[in-house]
Design an enzyme around this catalytic site. Structure first.
Site, short mmCIF file in Angstrom:
data_model
loop_
_atom_site.label_atom_id
_atom_site.label_comp_id
_atom_site.label_asym_id
_atom_site.label_seq_id
_atom_site.Cartn_x
_atom_site.Cartn_y
_atom_site.Cartn_z
N GLY A 1 0.82 -1.21 0.00
CA GLY A 1 0.00 0.00 0.00
C GLY A 1 0.84 1.25 0.00
O GLY A 1 0.93 1.93 1.01
N THR A 2 1.46 1.59 -1.08
CA THR A 2 2.76 2.23 -1.06
C THR A 2 2.90 3.44 -1.96
O THR A 2 2.02 3.71 -2.77
CB THR A 2 3.79 1.17 -1.50
OG1 THR A 2 5.10 1.66 -1.37
CG2 THR A 2 3.60 0.82 -2.96
N THR A 3 4.01 4.13 -1.81
CA THR A 3 4.47 5.11 -2.81
C THR A 3 5.93 4.77 -3.13
O THR A 3 6.77 4.72 -2.24
CB THR A 3 4.40 6.54 -2.27
OG1 THR A 3 3.07 6.82 -1.85
CG2 THR A 3 4.82 7.53 -3.34
#
Length: 217
Positions: free
Chosen positions: A16-18
């Protein structure tokens, strides 16, 4: 509530990232946040390192299912090291990205993970490759990915410029991660950055309270 929790268990842990990677004059920077979630709803860890070193000057960062990404990168590191021994030279960045592409394509029905590969080699210098879900491989001067990337496409398009200095590129990457982490509820924690050049590799960690702010929080 019980049904929602069961659904989250089935989905498993995701990053669930950047994530991002950017080339500059003489090198490349790859970066990510450090938050992992379960089912996209519950934060399971604030300290995940999503930057995986697959060879001396080649890193990849992960998005999607954490278990899938770890399995793929483990297999890729073995294949890339074996390739380097056979060739008696460090692997090309494109070769490393191609290994990830093959693993993702050959297992596309089972995997839910995407990758950014970045590094430096003597043939082409700094490079960035995106390996999307399904195994598509793209070479780009910069790329962003993950759930937080939807909030920063405008910033990245407006602020990126070719042949940035190392300092300008670090600021660009730091600002992009800070903007995404401030708006995406499943991106957060600290900012991990790795600077890769001919001279070597430099790790930079920026705590969440030291990231730049662009609005009142």
């Amino acid at each position: 509530m019980e049904r929602h929790f069961m659904d989250s268990q089935i989905k498993g842990v995701s990053t669930g990232t950047t994530i991002l990677a950017v080339t500059f004059n003489g090198g490349v920077i790859i970066g990510s946040d450090s938050r992992a979630s379960i089912g996209g709803s519950y934060v399971s860890s604030k300290t995940i390192n999503k930057l995986i070193q697959v060879h001396d000057r080649i890193f990849c960062c992960i998005a999607g299912s954490l278990a899938d990404a770890q399995a793929v990168t483990k297999a890729a590191k073995f294949q890339i090291s074996f390739h380097s021994i056979q060739m008696e030279s460090p692997p090309l960045v494109k070769a490393a990205a191609s290994v990830l592409k093959e693993l993702c394509y050959n297992n596309k029905e089972e995997l839910q993970a995407g990758f950014i590969t970045a590094g430096w080699d003597r043939k082409k210098g700094p490079q960035v490759y995106t390996v999307a879900l399904g195994g598509m491989l793209l070479s780009q001067p910069f790329t962003i990915g993950g759930s937080g990337s939807t909030y920063i496409y405008g910033y990245a398009d407006a602020k990126y410029k070719p042949d940035m200095s190392k300092e300008e590129c670090l600021q660009f990457a730091t600002n992009a991660l800070a903007l995404a982490m401030g708006r995406d509820n499943v991106s957060g924690g600290v900012a991990h950055l790795v600077v890769i050049t001919e001279e070597g590799v430099e790790h930079v960690v920026i705590p969440g309270d030291k990231l730049p702010k662009f609005h009142d929080e």
